[in-house]
Design an enzyme around this catalytic site. Structure first.
Site, PDB file in Angstrom:
ATOM      1  N   THR A 134       0.841  -1.189   0.000  1.00 34.61           N
ATOM      2  CA  THR A 134       0.000   0.000   0.000  1.00 34.61           C
ATOM      3  C   THR A 134       0.880   1.245   0.000  1.00 34.61           C
ATOM      4  O   THR A 134       2.037   1.213   0.427  1.00 34.61           O
ATOM      5  CB  THR A 134      -0.911   0.051   1.232  1.00 34.61           C
ATOM      6  OG1 THR A 134      -0.086   0.154   2.409  1.00 34.61           O
ATOM      7  CG2 THR A 134      -1.775  -1.190   1.342  1.00 34.61           C
ATOM      8  N   GLU A 176      -5.972  -3.420  -1.489  1.00 35.79           N
ATOM      9  CA  GLU A 176      -6.515  -4.578  -0.770  1.00 35.79           C
ATOM     10  C   GLU A 176      -7.689  -5.241  -1.479  1.00 35.79           C
ATOM     11  O   GLU A 176      -8.096  -6.342  -1.104  1.00 35.79           O
ATOM     12  CB  GLU A 176      -6.971  -4.142   0.636  1.00 35.79           C
ATOM     13  CG  GLU A 176      -5.840  -3.725   1.562  1.00 35.79           C
ATOM     14  CD  GLU A 176      -5.492  -2.237   1.461  1.00 35.79           C
ATOM     15  OE1 GLU A 176      -4.918  -1.700   2.421  1.00 35.79           O
ATOM     16  OE2 GLU A 176      -5.788  -1.615   0.416  1.00 35.79           O
ATOM     17  N   LYS A 224     -14.079  17.776  10.955  1.00 36.25           N
ATOM     18  CA  LYS A 224     -15.000  17.803  12.090  1.00 36.25           C
ATOM     19  C   LYS A 224     -15.164  19.257  12.539  1.00 36.25           C
ATOM     20  O   LYS A 224     -14.252  19.856  13.098  1.00 36.25           O
ATOM     21  CB  LYS A 224     -14.479  16.952  13.248  1.00 36.25           C
ATOM     22  CG  LYS A 224     -15.409  16.885  14.456  1.00 36.25           C
ATOM     23  CD  LYS A 224     -16.733  16.201  14.109  1.00 36.25           C
ATOM     24  CE  LYS A 224     -17.659  16.109  15.310  1.00 36.25           C
ATOM     25  NZ  LYS A 224     -17.146  15.257  16.390  1.00 36.25           N
ATOM     26  N   TRP A 251     -19.907  16.862  10.417  1.00 37.41           N
ATOM     27  CA  TRP A 251     -18.825  16.361   9.583  1.00 37.41           C
ATOM     28  C   TRP A 251     -18.949  16.996   8.202  1.00 37.41           C
ATOM     29  O   TRP A 251     -20.014  16.974   7.586  1.00 37.41           O
ATOM     30  CB  TRP A 251     -18.895  14.840   9.442  1.00 37.41           C
ATOM     31  CG  TRP A 251     -18.555  14.083  10.693  1.00 37.41           C
ATOM     32  CD1 TRP A 251     -19.427  13.490  11.560  1.00 37.41           C
ATOM     33  CD2 TRP A 251     -17.254  13.837  11.215  1.00 37.41           C
ATOM     34  NE1 TRP A 251     -18.745  12.890  12.589  1.00 37.41           N
ATOM     35  CE2 TRP A 251     -17.406  13.091  12.398  1.00 37.41           C
ATOM     36  CE3 TRP A 251     -15.966  14.186  10.800  1.00 37.41           C
ATOM     37  CZ2 TRP A 251     -16.325  12.675  13.174  1.00 37.41           C
ATOM     38  CZ3 TRP A 251     -14.890  13.767  11.569  1.00 37.41           C
ATOM     39  CH2 TRP A 251     -15.074  13.027  12.744  1.00 37.41           C
TER      40      TRP A 251
END
Length: 542
Positions: free
Chosen positions: A185, A328, A439, A444
């Site tokens: 990754t 993944e 935030k 959000w």
């Protein structure tokens, strides 16, 4: 009662055999520094089998890791198949990782040999002394740079000389669950994590990429994988292209807008695939040219701005086909193919749907859950939660990594780190990466939503939105904007553009103009770099 079907092992060698037997005359074209090289699948197959013999001659062990440090080329494609088909494990090294990360993944994977394009040897040469398991360096001359006569501590070889001296080999029978390849990754925090793909998962993912409601790769396609072969299996296009007998156009080292546009037009490409930053650079270079052969423009890596997709639809007749996945997930996990009912909607409604990543791919399961739980949220288009995946080509663990359990649930699902909502039809809309949400007070704010509106401004080339500290609201949005060349733009103009498009609490508190948005090793916006850069930025509302 059991079924009476043959228990055939699902192996990558089957994909290779299809091209070798049935598509010998089809071509692989590679753009190099000295021109375009063309090779047939028949010639490529012979070279790939000889490469299997080379790995035997070098003494690479069973399941030994075969690393590549290379661009997208026919030679790299030979390695894509020779390593796993001969019982080894391909390990593609991301040439854009930080030096210490390259050292980490080479040693962590225990690579035995590295195949290196000469043009990028200077990137890895300073690190060679830090590699603990590598015995052989094989150099592939690609029109730039030179093959060194010797390198202290390593056995040095030239690729073509090795191939010329080798005999073709027959592929070894492998267990379908045996490791075939691995890719690390490109995480922005900590060391990269190793994902190990099996022959079975790669075979099934290839079938997934060939499905009509996915990328629909077929023999009649001319595929241009601009997405690097060192990034998430080149989105499966290298395997699917070979398996289907599609013509492959490998872009080599020049990924500039003009170079990619020339390949699309001159090679009559049907499926060019790359990240949004690539398509931003290519669009103006296609203006007024024949792009009638394009049937789909897959794009992933980060959210596709609606304005960019619509610009392609207006200019080429084809909007961008947004797909979603990650290392993944092999990586294809969702593709925004519009349904028959969707195609009856207005152009504006269809454009809005294309900002989603569509349905989860056949072969993959998904759920959006309450943070910290495995409790699914309703498909109401509003409830936000973490997107989790499971399926036959989804990772179940990281290679030899104590951090693994952080990324997988107790019932074995992958925690993607993406925040999403799902509508009543099952379409997934990505809200943001968990770490990129802002935030603000009790709300959000999706940086992606604000970025999409910024990108619709005709004078803005790129934009990224980050959260910066605020004494009252914890965080507030800061818009980092790149102005198109030759244009002028003020903070006030930017905010005026956003005002009718966003709720007041979503509006950026400030706008800064930057020369370019920093990118990660795979071309995504590096918001971590921006957060570090503007960590001390004082908002006018503070």
């Amino acid at each position: 009662m059991k079924g009476l079907m043959q228990p055939t092992q699902l192996s990558i060698s089957y994909l290779f055999d299809r091209a070798e037997k049935y598509h010998r005359e089809k071509e692989i074209i590679t753009a190099t520094a000295t021109g375009r090289e063309r090779i047939t699948y028949g010639e490529w197959a012979d070279r790939t089998r000889r490469l299997g013999g080379v790995l035997d001659t070098l003494g690479i062990s069973h399941l030994g890791r075969v690393a590549t440090f290379a661009w997208n080329t026919a030679r790299h494609l030979e390695l894509y198949f020779a390593a796993p088909c001969s019982g080894r494990v391909l390990h593609t090294l991301n040439i854009r990782l930080f030096p210490e990360q390259i050292t980490y993944i080479v040693n962590h994977a225990e690579d035995e040999v590295i195949f290196i394009d000469t043009s990028i040897y200077p990137l890895i040469e300073p690190l060679l002394s830090t590699f603990t398991t590598v015995k052989h360096l094989v150099f592939m001359y690609d029109g730039k740079g030179e093959v060194p006569a010797s390198v202290p501590g390593f056995q040095v070889h030239e690729y073509e000389a090795l191939l010329a001296a080798a005999a073709p080999v027959q592929w070894a029978a492998v267990d379908e669950n045996q490791a075939a390849s691995m890719c690390y990754t490109s995480g922005t925090t900590g060391n990269p994590k190793g994902v190990v793909y099996s022959h079975r998962s790669t075979y099934l993912h290839t079938m997934g990429a060939m499905m009509a409601d996915s990328l629909g790769v077929s023999e009649s396609d001319v595929i241009l994988p601009v997405v690097p072969m060192f990034h998430a299996n080149s989105w499966g296009l290298a395997h699917a292209g070979v398996a289907s007998g599609a013509t492959l156009v490998m872009p080599g080292p020049d990924l500039s807008g003009p170079a990619i546009a020339n390949l699309i037009v001159e090679e009559k490409v049907t499926v060019p695939a790359g990240v949004p930053t690539i398509w931003m650079a290519v669009l103006p270079e296609l203006k007024g040219r024949d792009t009638s052969n394009i049937r789909a423009i897959p794009c992933g890596g980060s959210a596709v701005p609606k304005a960019l997709s619509e610009a392609y639809r207006a200019q080429t007749g084809k909007p961008i086909l947004q797909a979603w996945g990650m290392t993944e997930t092999s990586p294809i996990a969702a593709v925004c193919t519009l349904s028959s009912a969707d195609r009856l909607l207005s152009e504006e409604e269809q454009a809005e749907l294309r900002t989603t990543v569509g349905l989860i791919s056949f072969g993959v399961e998904m759920r959006v859950v309450e943070p910290g739980t495995t409790t699914p949220l309703p498909w109401d288009g509003e409830s936000q939660g973490e997107l989790q995946c499971a399926g036959s080509w989804i990772a179940s663990d990281y290679y030899n990594d104590p951090r693994s359990r952080e990324s997988f649930t107790e019932d074995g699902w992958l925690r993607t780190g993406d925040v999403a909502v799902v509508d009543s039809k099952g379409r997934i809309r990505l809200v943001d990466r968990t770490k990129d949400l802002i935030k603000s007070g009790g709300e959000w704010i999706s940086s992606v939503d604000v970025e999409n509106e910024l990108m619709s401004h005709p004078k803005i080339a790129e934009a990224a939105v980050i959260g910066v500290p605020h004494p009252k609201w914890s965080e507030r949005p800061l818009a980092c904007v790149v102005i198109k060349p030759g244009e002028t733009l003020s903070k006030e103009e930017v905010l005026e553009h956003l005002a009718p498009r966003l709720a007041k609490w979503q509006m950026p508190d400030d706008v800064v103009f930057i020369p370019e948005v920093p990118k990660t090793s795979v071309g995504k916006f590096s918001k971590k770099t921006l957060r570090d850069q503007f960590a001390d930025h004082v908002l006018p509302t503070s």
